[in-house]
Design a protein around this motif. Structure first.
Motif, mmCIF file in Angstrom:
data_model
loop_
_atom_site.group_PDB
_atom_site.id
_atom_site.type_symbol
_atom_site.label_atom_id
_atom_site.label_comp_id
_atom_site.label_asym_id
_atom_site.label_seq_id
_atom_site.Cartn_x
_atom_site.Cartn_y
_atom_site.Cartn_z
ATOM 1 N N ALA A 1 3.369 7.902 -3.323
ATOM 2 C CA ALA A 1 4.109 7.103 -2.352
ATOM 3 C C ALA A 1 5.462 6.749 -2.937
ATOM 4 O O ALA A 1 5.545 6.130 -4.009
ATOM 5 N N LEU A 2 6.519 7.147 -2.252
ATOM 6 C CA LEU A 2 7.882 6.818 -2.657
ATOM 7 C C LEU A 2 8.323 5.613 -1.841
ATOM 8 O O LEU A 2 8.373 5.678 -0.611
ATOM 9 N N CYS A 3 8.626 4.514 -2.529
ATOM 10 C CA CYS A 3 8.765 3.207 -1.898
ATOM 11 C C CYS A 3 10.186 2.687 -2.020
ATOM 12 O O CYS A 3 10.880 2.943 -3.004
ATOM 13 N N VAL A 4 10.590 1.891 -1.023
ATOM 14 C CA VAL A 4 11.963 1.393 -0.951
ATOM 15 C C VAL A 4 12.296 0.463 -2.115
ATOM 16 O O VAL A 4 13.439 0.417 -2.565
ATOM 17 N N GLY A 5 11.325 -0.302 -2.592
ATOM 18 C CA GLY A 5 11.583 -1.249 -3.672
ATOM 19 C C GLY A 5 10.293 -1.623 -4.368
ATOM 20 O O GLY A 5 9.199 -1.173 -4.001
ATOM 21 N N GLU A 6 10.408 -2.489 -5.364
ATOM 22 C CA GLU A 6 9.257 -2.803 -6.203
ATOM 23 C C GLU A 6 8.180 -3.567 -5.452
ATOM 24 O O GLU A 6 6.987 -3.350 -5.682
ATOM 25 N N ALA A 7 8.557 -4.480 -4.549
ATOM 26 C CA ALA A 7 7.542 -5.231 -3.807
ATOM 27 C C ALA A 7 6.690 -4.292 -2.954
ATOM 28 O O ALA A 7 5.463 -4.430 -2.885
ATOM 29 N N ALA B 1 2.394 4.942 -6.650
ATOM 30 C CA ALA B 1 3.667 4.489 -6.080
ATOM 31 C C ALA B 1 4.803 4.516 -7.092
ATOM 32 O O ALA B 1 4.626 4.217 -8.261
ATOM 33 N N ARG B 2 5.976 4.837 -6.569
ATOM 34 C CA ARG B 2 7.217 4.808 -7.339
ATOM 35 C C ARG B 2 8.267 4.076 -6.513
ATOM 36 O O ARG B 2 8.405 4.323 -5.312
ATOM 37 N N ALA B 3 9.014 3.160 -7.145
ATOM 38 C CA ALA B 3 9.984 2.328 -6.427
ATOM 39 C C ALA B 3 11.392 2.872 -6.575
ATOM 40 O O ALA B 3 11.793 3.329 -7.648
ATOM 41 N N LEU C 1 7.563 4.999 2.136
ATOM 42 C CA LEU C 1 7.294 3.632 2.573
ATOM 43 C C LEU C 1 8.546 2.785 2.440
ATOM 44 O O LEU C 1 9.074 2.624 1.337
ATOM 45 N N THR C 2 9.010 2.256 3.562
ATOM 46 C CA THR C 2 10.228 1.456 3.557
ATOM 47 C C THR C 2 9.956 -0.024 3.773
ATOM 48 O O THR C 2 10.890 -0.802 3.973
ATOM 49 N N SER C 3 8.692 -0.428 3.753
ATOM 50 C CA SER C 3 8.369 -1.847 3.891
ATOM 51 C C SER C 3 6.990 -2.113 3.326
ATOM 52 O O SER C 3 6.131 -1.218 3.235
ATOM 53 N N LEU C 4 6.779 -3.366 2.972
ATOM 54 C CA LEU C 4 5.463 -3.804 2.529
ATOM 55 C C LEU C 4 4.431 -3.570 3.620
ATOM 56 O O LEU C 4 3.285 -3.202 3.333
ATOM 57 N N ARG C 5 4.808 -3.749 4.886
ATOM 58 C CA ARG C 5 3.868 -3.546 5.996
ATOM 59 C C ARG C 5 3.439 -2.093 6.098
ATOM 60 O O ARG C 5 2.305 -1.794 6.474
ATOM 61 N N GLY C 6 4.335 -1.179 5.780
ATOM 62 C CA GLY C 6 3.952 0.226 5.764
ATOM 63 C C GLY C 6 2.927 0.510 4.691
ATOM 64 O O GLY C 6 1.980 1.289 4.903
ATOM 65 N N ALA C 7 3.091 -0.140 3.527
ATOM 66 C CA ALA C 7 2.118 0.024 2.448
ATOM 67 C C ALA C 7 0.761 -0.541 2.855
ATOM 68 O O ALA C 7 -0.292 0.059 2.591
ATOM 69 N N GLU C 8 0.766 -1.692 3.512
ATOM 70 C CA GLU C 8 -0.496 -2.270 3.989
ATOM 71 C C GLU C 8 -1.164 -1.361 5.013
ATOM 72 O O GLU C 8 -2.396 -1.226 5.039
ATOM 73 N N ALA C 9 -0.346 -0.720 5.859
ATOM 74 C CA ALA C 9 -0.895 0.184 6.863
ATOM 75 C C ALA C 9 -1.561 1.396 6.212
ATOM 76 O O ALA C 9 -2.556 1.909 6.728
ATOM 77 N N ALA C 10 -1.020 1.848 5.097
ATOM 78 C CA ALA C 10 -1.625 2.990 4.408
ATOM 79 C C ALA C 10 -3.066 2.677 4.022
ATOM 80 O O ALA C 10 -3.964 3.532 4.161
#
Length: 237
Positions: free
Chosen positions: A73-79, A91-93, A53-62
């Protein structure tokens, strides 16, 4: 006596801009003029053992697309990681940008296949690079990013003589702003990364500060600092 803070122009989608303004607190005059409209898409998703996940919107889409609860979920950042956790993901940031996420994934060697949920416009070509590095990765576009023009209120602000503080979080938004210029107002740009700063060079900002790390918290702190310094530089005798 110091004059009020310079005006603040926020160009992210409205919900994110409003949240950023609330987090800033007493930021002085604020104009919100989104340069992108987010339009959710609903593609069929392949099975995956790990999300990228490279954006908050991607996380919302999940969450919207019913990715199973507990999926790593491996995420671009903490948000983004926080949004993924709200969606029930494990999730891991990473450190805040796509390149850092790429190397984090390589170091972790997570279970495959991976699935990158992203917008129509994305940088880093993660799915291809991860696959070539031995981690099979598919991608699905789960939202559109439709450009929007500056509002009339924003145009009036940028046509004035007073400085305007403009936090910019992505190269694409910065490119869209640059395409609307030039502007008469001195721009005090707060850029999330060197790539963002590079995208507004043509606007010849009066100041361009790059966040120490590409994170929401660093953008918040640096924007607050630029606002406060702007107020101090306008102190009257």
């Amino acid at each position: 006596m110091a004059r009020p803070m310079p005006a603040l122009l926020l160009t992210r989608p409205e919900d994110q801009s409003e949240r950023f303004a609330r987090q800033l607190g007493d930021a002085g005059p604020v104009v919100i003029s989104p340069l992108l409209r987010i339009e959710p898409l609903s593609p069929d998703l392949p099975s995956a053992r790990t999300l990228v996940l490279t954006s908050l919107r991607g996380a919302e889409a999940a969450a919207r697309l019913n990715v199973p609860q507990g999926t790593p979920a491996l995420c671009v950042g903490e948000a983004t990681a926080e949004a993924a956790r709200l969606a029930g993901l494990d999730a891991r940031a990473a450190a805040g940008d796509a390149e850092a996420l790429y190397y984090e994934i390589l170091s972790l060697q997570p279970p495959t296949p991976l699935l990158h949920l992203r917008g129509r416009h994305a940088r880093g070509d993660l799915a291809r690079r991860l696959t070539e590095a031995g981690l099979p990765t598919e991608e699905r576009i789960v939202y559109e990013q439709t450009p929007l023009p500056l509002s009339e209120e924003a145009r009036r602000l940028l046509a004035g003589a007073e400085p305007v503080v403009v936090p910019l979080f992505s190269p694409r938004t910065a490119e869209l702003l640059a395409a609307e210029g030039p502007f008469a107002a001195p721009l005090l740009v707060v850029a999330m990364s060197p790539a963002v700063a590079e995208a507004v060079v043509s606007l010849h900002p009066a100041q361009c500060r790059v966040a120490p790390h590409p994170s929401a918290s660093d953008m918040l702190a640096l924007t607050r600092e630029v606002l406060e310094r702007g107020r101090g530089s306008h102190a009257s005798a």
